[in-house]
Design a protein around this motif. Structure first.
Motif, PDB file in Angstrom:
ATOM      1  N   THR A 249      -6.231   6.713   5.269  1.00 36.69           N
ATOM      2  CA  THR A 249      -7.448   6.602   4.120  1.00 36.69           C
ATOM      3  C   THR A 249      -6.945   5.474   3.019  1.00 36.69           C
ATOM      4  OG1 THR A 249      -7.095   7.949   1.977  1.00 36.69           O
ATOM      5  CG2 THR A 249      -8.299   9.629   4.062  1.00 36.69           C
ATOM      6  N   ARG A 250      -5.999   5.096   2.634  1.00 33.89           N
ATOM      7  CA  ARG A 250      -6.025   3.939   1.894  1.00 33.89           C
ATOM      8  C   ARG A 250      -5.672   2.147   3.139  1.00 33.89           C
ATOM      9  NH1 ARG A 250      -2.126   5.148  -2.562  1.00 33.89           N
ATOM     10  NH2 ARG A 250      -2.950   3.395  -3.226  1.00 33.89           N
TER      11      ARG A 250
ATOM     12  N   THR B   1       0.441   2.965  -9.338  1.00 36.13           N
ATOM     13  CA  THR B   1       0.030   4.054  -9.361  1.00 36.13           C
ATOM     14  C   THR B   1       0.500   5.256 -10.568  1.00 36.13           C
ATOM     15  OG1 THR B   1       0.157   3.750  -7.345  1.00 36.13           O
ATOM     16  CG2 THR B   1      -0.490   6.045  -7.704  1.00 36.13           C
TER      17      THR B   1
ATOM     18  N   THR C 274       0.965  -1.325  -0.015  1.00 35.86           N
ATOM     19  CA  THR C 274       0.015   0.170  -0.020  1.00 35.86           C
ATOM     20  C   THR C 274       1.015   1.676  -0.045  1.00 35.86           C
ATOM     21  OG1 THR C 274      -1.681  -1.248   1.143  1.00 35.86           O
ATOM     22  CG2 THR C 274      -1.963   1.123   1.150  1.00 35.86           C
TER      23      THR C 274
ATOM     24  N   GLY D 286       0.756   3.920  -3.276  1.00 35.34           N
ATOM     25  CA  GLY D 286       1.583   5.359  -2.675  1.00 35.34           C
ATOM     26  C   GLY D 286       2.262   6.103  -3.183  1.00 35.34           C
TER      27      GLY D 286
ATOM     28  N   GLU E  80      -6.498   0.356   6.479  1.00 36.24           N
ATOM     29  CA  GLU E  80      -7.229   0.090   6.930  1.00 36.24           C
ATOM     30  C   GLU E  80      -7.265   0.323   8.240  1.00 36.24           C
ATOM     31  OE1 GLU E  80     -10.717  -3.254   7.560  1.00 36.24           O
ATOM     32  OE2 GLU E  80      -9.700  -3.862   6.134  1.00 36.24           O
TER      33      GLU E  80
ATOM     34  N   SER F 112      -2.772  10.862   3.074  1.00 28.57           N
ATOM     35  CA  SER F 112      -3.617   9.790   1.921  1.00 28.57           C
ATOM     36  C   SER F 112      -3.428   8.680   2.415  1.00 28.57           C
ATOM     37  CB  SER F 112      -2.682   9.905   0.414  1.00 28.57           C
ATOM     38  OG  SER F 112      -1.694   9.861   0.350  1.00 28.57           O
ATOM     39  N   MET F 113      -2.290   8.246   3.071  1.00 26.51           N
ATOM     40  CA  MET F 113      -1.856   6.167   3.852  1.00 26.51           C
ATOM     41  C   MET F 113      -3.135   6.135   4.505  1.00 26.51           C
ATOM     42  SD  MET F 113       0.177   5.011   1.174  1.00 26.51           S
ATOM     43  CE  MET F 113      -0.824   6.144   0.112  1.00 26.51           C
TER      44      MET F 113
END
Length: 147
Positions: A92-93, A74, A42, A46, A95, A89-90
């Motif tokens: 939100t990505r 990406t 993840t 990103g 969990e 931003s991480m």
């Protein structure tokens, strides 16, 4: 006669991916390799959106193929986010992550990558990023603001 053009691949192997994930697991104190691998993929995905051109290419040369795939999954953003924006931003990505835990995840991965890439590659990479990223790589910020 057919000529096949191959994309340059990292000289590292799948065992290097396993070693990378194990190093992230240890650095981030993740309870399982599965969790460490998910966080690694993840964050790399990103971070691939942050890197551009030659910097992205130079960094992928020192990573295992699986890491290159995650990083390249990406498309680079139209603007480079600040370190703080990247961490947010991480959050939100990943969990269940908060901005504080996302910073932990990002730093766990980027610290290991800095160690694996070496000082020259990491210094070049950080020089191409907005201020604040050095701290995410576990390095002192010489100029600018921190994330």
């Amino acid at each position: 006669m057919t000529v096949t053009t191959m994309q340059p691949r990292s000289p590292l192997t799948t065992s290097d991916w396993t070693d990378l994930v194990d190093a992230v697991r240890e650095a981030g104190r993740y309870p399982t390799a599965t969790e460490a691998e998910l966080v690694t993929r993840t964050v790399l995905s990103g971070f691939g959106g942050v890197l551009r051109g030659d910097t992205r290419a130079a960094f992928t040369r020192v990573l295992p193929p699986e890491a290159c795939e995650a990083l390249s999954s990406t498309t680079p953003e139209s603007f480079q986010p600040t370190a703080r924006e990247f961490v947010e931003s991480m959050a939100t990505r990943i969990e269940g992550a908060t901005p504080a835990t996302a910073r932990w995840h990002v730093s766990s991965v980027l610290n290991v990558l800095a160690d694996r890439a070496g000082t020259p590659t990491t210094a070049h990479l950080i020089a191409q990023l907005p201020p604040g990223y050095a701290l995410l790589f576990g390095l002192a910020e010489l100029m600018g603001t921190a994330a």
